[in-house]
Design a protein around this motif. Structure first.
Motif, short mmCIF file in Angstrom:
data_model
loop_
_atom_site.label_atom_id
_atom_site.label_comp_id
_atom_site.label_asym_id
_atom_site.label_seq_id
_atom_site.Cartn_x
_atom_site.Cartn_y
_atom_site.Cartn_z
N GLN A 46 -31.84 67.24 6.54
CA GLN A 46 -31.97 68.58 5.98
C GLN A 46 -30.73 69.42 6.29
O GLN A 46 -30.21 70.13 5.41
N GLU A 47 -30.24 69.33 7.51
CA GLU A 47 -29.08 70.13 7.92
C GLU A 47 -27.82 69.66 7.20
O GLU A 47 -27.00 70.49 6.76
N ARG A 50 -27.99 70.70 3.44
CA ARG A 50 -27.75 72.14 3.29
C ARG A 50 -26.26 72.47 3.49
O ARG A 50 -25.69 73.27 2.75
N TYR A 51 -25.64 71.83 4.47
CA TYR A 51 -24.22 72.07 4.75
C TYR A 51 -23.34 71.69 3.56
O TYR A 51 -22.30 72.31 3.32
N GLU A 55 -29.96 69.85 -1.81
CA GLU A 55 -31.26 69.78 -1.13
C GLU A 55 -31.56 68.40 -0.58
O GLU A 55 -32.49 68.25 0.22
#
Length: 387
Positions: A46-47, A50-51, A55
């Protein structure tokens, strides 16, 4: 050594601190060390997604497997071709060759060292199933031209972004460019857990299929061994993910520092007679600088290697650039094109020059001080004067 007589002391690599230690203990104490029972891989995905402006991300065993899985998702296999740069690490081609496809090497741009869109266009044929730009040393390939070429030809792009964590093209990160992208976390990469890889996805459906195929075709909730697709075990473990979560948190600061140092070092090296640093297309408005690359046009491969050894002896972590992939025996073991080495060399003059005369410096040099950038210049100038 520099003129001061002392070798420069660059920051070590990999870098770590209590963030990694805390993460490893957290992974240890959760009691489940694989992704299906733990939480570190899920959080890292997820991280990381996002970075990079999307998604969807999937953490994998390594960057080579990331390329291989992505190619399978694009329908690459026996009877198909994948266009790859001739100047790249050989995983770019072997990922295609290992699943039965033919790798077709094309030339690169002599300024950025990224794949030449005109060469790609000439290589597209009825069997072409994917185009693989490599964002060399963190410099994003010409995505304006390649995206148009992909749209016009109907051949999808797969970004080999092993060098491009956090890179941007027109302000857009790799995950925002509309294609699958493969990353590496091998020990020398811009963020690392020793080994590891990841894919980012432009849509949910491809991500879901990627998940199945990276886990032997098995959905995460399956208890009856109903393997829905073919696949392999490309799952990342919880310890690697815990380390990478810490690595990701410090990446922006490292990129910011390298973006400050790289123009200075490029100017210093460019002022040395006979040295030509890697150029930059201003549309690549954020380059994380996996390598500091420069050429010495006209030098022989043998002398270039002597220069590399001399730089290492004087405290500068230097390496010979990648060999042209078609000049590696492993390239021809399976999935080689119906062209000879000499024919490919004639089609790839820029690659022929680069693999002979190019040197790269480890990105940890760009985490050094301004004074150390001048020290590097002094050492390179001195070595070229005697090597």
């Amino acid at each position: 050594m520099s003129a001061s007589g002392k070798p420069p002391e660059f920051p070590t690599w990999p870098q770590f601190d209590d963030d990694e230690r805390t993460g490893l203990i957290r992974a240890l104490e959760q009691g489940q060390w694989w992704r299906m029972g733990g939480n570190e891989v899920n959080q890292f995905e997820q991280e990381f997604a996002r970075y990079h402006g999307t998604e969807y991300a999937l953490a994998l065993t390594n960057g080579t497997h990331a390329l291989e899985l992505a190619l399978q998702l694009l329908g690459v296999g026996p009877g198909t071709e994948v266009i790859v740069p001739a100047f790249t690490f050989i995983s770019s081609s072997q990922a295609a060759q290992r699943i039965g496809a033919v790798a077709v090497p094309v030339d690169v741009d002599l300024e950025t060292y990224c794949v030449d869109p005109a060469a790609v266009e000439r290589a597209i044929g009825p069997k072409t199933k994917a185009i693989m730009p490599v964002h060399m040393a963190g410099h994003v390939a010409d995505m304006d031209s390649l995206t148009k070429l992909s749209a016009d030809s109907g051949v999808p792009l797969l970004h080999d972004a092993a060098h491009a964590h956090g890179a941007q093209w027109h302000g857009r990160r790799v995950g925002e460019l509309g294609s699958l992208a493969a990353f590496s976390f091998q020990n020398g990469k811009l963020m690392t857990a020793g080994e590891g890889g990841a894919l980012t996805f432009p849509d949910a459906a491809t991500h879901e299929e990627g998940f199945l195929r990276h886990s032997c075709g098995r959905p995460p909730t399956d208890r009856g061994y109903f393997h829905q697709t073919s696949g392999s075990n490309f799952r990342m473990n919880e310890f690697s993910a815990a380390v990478l979560r810490a690595q990701l948190r410090r990446l922006d600061g490292q990129i910011e520092l390298r973006e400050q140092r790289a123009p200075l070092l490029s100017r210093i090296l460019g002022e040395i007679d006979g040295v030509v640093p890697q150029g930059r297309d201003e549309r690549c408005d954020r380059n994380p600088h996996y390598m500091m690359m420069f050429r010495i046009p006209g030098i022989t491969e043998q002398r270039r290697n002597i220069v590399v050894d001399a730089l290492i002896e004087r405290g500068v972590p230097a390496f010979a650039a990648f060999r042209a992939i078609y000049r590696c025996p492993g390239f021809w073991e399976t999935g080689g094109p119906e062209l000879s080495v000499d024919e490919l060399a004639r089609r790839c003059p820029n690659t022929e020059a680069l693999y002979t005369d190019c040197i790269w410096l480890h990105h940890r040099t760009l985490l050094g001080t301004e004074e150390q950038m001048y020290q590097i210049g002094e050492i390179v100038s001195d070595v070229l004067g005697v090597a």
